[in-house]
Design an enzyme around this catalytic site. Structure first.
Site, PDB file in Angstrom:
ATOM      1  N   THR A  12     -63.035  27.708 -25.996  1.00 47.73           N
ATOM      2  CA  THR A  12     -64.200  28.256 -25.302  1.00 47.73           C
ATOM      3  C   THR A  12     -63.806  29.336 -24.296  1.00 47.73           C
ATOM      4  O   THR A  12     -62.675  29.335 -23.784  1.00 47.73           O
ATOM      5  CB  THR A  12     -64.912  27.097 -24.557  1.00 47.73           C
ATOM      6  OG1 THR A  12     -65.901  27.639 -23.691  1.00 47.73           O
ATOM      7  CG2 THR A  12     -63.951  26.273 -23.701  1.00 47.73           C
ATOM      8  N   TYR A  25     -64.648  19.631 -18.263  1.00 46.44           N
ATOM      9  CA  TYR A  25     -64.715  20.069 -19.675  1.00 46.44           C
ATOM     10  C   TYR A  25     -63.744  21.224 -19.924  1.00 46.44           C
ATOM     11  O   TYR A  25     -62.907  21.165 -20.826  1.00 46.44           O
ATOM     12  CB  TYR A  25     -66.149  20.486 -20.041  1.00 46.44           C
ATOM     13  CG  TYR A  25     -66.226  21.334 -21.301  1.00 46.44           C
ATOM     14  CD1 TYR A  25     -65.927  20.787 -22.551  1.00 46.44           C
ATOM     15  CD2 TYR A  25     -66.577  22.688 -21.248  1.00 46.44           C
ATOM     16  CE1 TYR A  25     -65.990  21.568 -23.706  1.00 46.44           C
ATOM     17  CE2 TYR A  25     -66.642  23.470 -22.389  1.00 46.44           C
ATOM     18  CZ  TYR A  25     -66.348  22.909 -23.618  1.00 46.44           C
ATOM     19  OH  TYR A  25     -66.404  23.676 -24.765  1.00 46.44           O
ATOM     20  N   LYS A  28     -60.320  21.519 -22.172  1.00 44.22           N
ATOM     21  CA  LYS A  28     -60.174  22.489 -23.273  1.00 44.22           C
ATOM     22  C   LYS A  28     -58.949  23.376 -23.010  1.00 44.22           C
ATOM     23  O   LYS A  28     -58.194  23.680 -23.931  1.00 44.22           O
ATOM     24  CB  LYS A  28     -61.433  23.361 -23.409  1.00 44.22           C
ATOM     25  CG  LYS A  28     -62.648  22.662 -23.968  1.00 44.22           C
ATOM     26  CD  LYS A  28     -62.497  22.143 -25.393  1.00 44.22           C
ATOM     27  CE  LYS A  28     -62.442  23.226 -26.438  1.00 44.22           C
ATOM     28  NZ  LYS A  28     -62.451  22.657 -27.815  1.00 44.22           N
TER      29      LYS A  28
END
Ligand code: NAD
Ligand code: DAU
Length: 370
Positions: free
Chosen positions: A135, A178, A182
């Site tokens: 991401t 999060y 990642k």
């Protein structure tokens, strides 16, 4: 049936994964595609009804953290490619439950890497690919240096809300649990390339939108709320900026990069399509109202400003020039067209929304695959 190769797509029952599975199953009948998914609350096999009977498709319910099982699946199926999307993906959940994010996103990725390595390394790396989907949030947040927005910005080469973008060499600075998880998984993938010579690829993509997205994320949540005239909880002042990409364009980029990307490289994927949340929400209201036959904007009063998300990143903006110049990928859909298609899809699939929000489909599939 004989196949040229077998590929595992992890997280194939989720939002982006289901679009990637569909694309690969339909486009490459010579590949066997294994959709490996744990079916968490975000995984839904109903997303893949149209391909589930294809001879080159197989679903395996498994947890990427279960190293022994993953090793077994890779070796018995002689897997030569892995496209890894399985993850916990929702920032708000990561703020409440960071452990689950570390477990799945970090340990799960490591388990998958190691399981692939122990099978591939003794045979040699040729023809193998480990492609990790990440991401833009790993890069942290950009400032709003043009808070009012500059509509002429694209022609001038900058973004409407700031002239800086995330490039592939932007330093990692994740803020949420999060994005921290990642980021950590991205580092492990690169470490397997640099240490063992594993043929890896990493891509960092901006916000996706389109059909089959779990309605905890902004766009499907708000379309459903507008339809039912429920409040629209806008975090803070709605000034945060995101760069939106239609999910099928992301899936198309993944196909190109899996086949033609340079081993060991990172590619950014984005839409050059920045929107301030509040402006995007007004477009959603207008479009949904129009498609429901209501006066456009008549649901503006549903907008409800609520307490901001903790550590809310202000602006994401991806520079995907490298991908365009090296591999020729560009977004194909204009945002207006993508939003129209997306709102229509959710309005026509109320049953899908009701199922995923009621949890009924989970009970059904738990029965089926227990
Ligand atoms: P999603 O939450 O819709 O789907 C995740 C899928 O992973 C689900 O099917 C779930 O069942 C599965 N899964 C979760 N834990 C698992 C485990 N332990 N073992 C096996 N399967 C498991 O996510 P998404 O939005 O489709 O995102 C997919 C990937 O793309 C993620 O890695 C995410 O970080 C990345 N990404 C998402 C976006 C976005 O805008 N949604 C943008 C850039 C990158
Ligand atoms: O940038 C890529 C990322 O985009 C992916 O890595 C994540 O998996 C994906 O969930 C997404 O993260 P965001 O946090 O940007 O998406 P979300 O849809 O949760 O929120 C979009 C913006 O809208 C964000 O600024 C927060 C705001 N928001 C969100 C919700 C759910 C609201 O104002 N109200 C809401 O109820």
């Amino acid at each position: 049936m004989e196949f040229d190769r077998t590929i595992i797509i992890t997280g194939g029952a989720g939002f982006i994964g289901s679009h990637v599975v569909r694309l690969f199953v339909n486009k490459y009948p010579e590949y066997k595609i294994i959709n490996l998914d744990k079916l968490t609350y975000a995984g839904n096999l109903a997303n893949l009804k149209d391909v589930e009977d294809k001879p080159n498709y197989q679903f395996i319910k498994a947890d990427i953290c279960d190293y022994e099982t993953i090793k077994e699946i890779i070796s018995t199926n002689n897997v030569t490619g892995i496209i890894h999307l399985a993850a916990e993906s929702h920032v708000d959940r990561s703020i409440v439950d960071p452990f689950t994010f570390a477990r799945t996103n970090v340990m799960g990725t490591l388990s998958l890497l190691q399981a692939a390595r122990v099978f591939w390394e003794p045979q040699g790396w040729a023809g193998r690919r480990f492609y990790h989907i990440s991401t833009d949030e790993v890069y942290g947040a950009l400032e709003l240096t043009k808070p009012e927005g500059d509509p002429s910005a694209k022609e001038c080469g900058g973004g409407p809300f700031g002239d800086d973008f995330f490039t592939e060499s932007t330093k990692y600075q994740p803020h949420s649990p999060y994005s921290a998880a990642k980021a950590s998984s991205d580092h492990f993938v690169r470490a397997y390339h640099d240490t063992y010579g594993m043929p890896t690829l990493v891509t960092n993509c901006s916000n996706n939108y389109g059909p089959f997205q779990f309605p905890e994320k902004l766009i499907p949540l708000f379309i459903n709320n507008i339809r039912h005239r429920r409040p629209l909880p806008v975090y803070g002042k709605g000034e945060n900026v995101r760069d939106w990409l239609y999910v099928e364009d992301h899936a198309r980029a993944i196909d190109i990069i899996f086949h033609e990307g340079k081993i060991g490289e990172t590619y950014n994927i984005g839409g050059f399509n920045e929107w301030k949340n509040i402006d995007l929400i007004k477009v959603l209201i207008k479009t949904t109202d129009r498609l429901l036959g209501r006066p456009e904007g008549s649901d503006d009063d549903l907008i409800t400003f609520v307490t901001d998300r903790k550590g809310h990143d202000m602006r994401y903006a991806i520079d995907s020039t490298k991908l365009k110049e090296e591999l020729g990928w560009e977004p194909s859909l204009q945002f207006e067209e993508g939003i129209e298609k997306t709102v229509k899809w959710y309005l026509e699939h109320q049953d899908w929304l009701d199922n995923v929000t009621s949890g009924d489909y989970m009970k059904y599939y738990e029965e089926m695959y227990k």
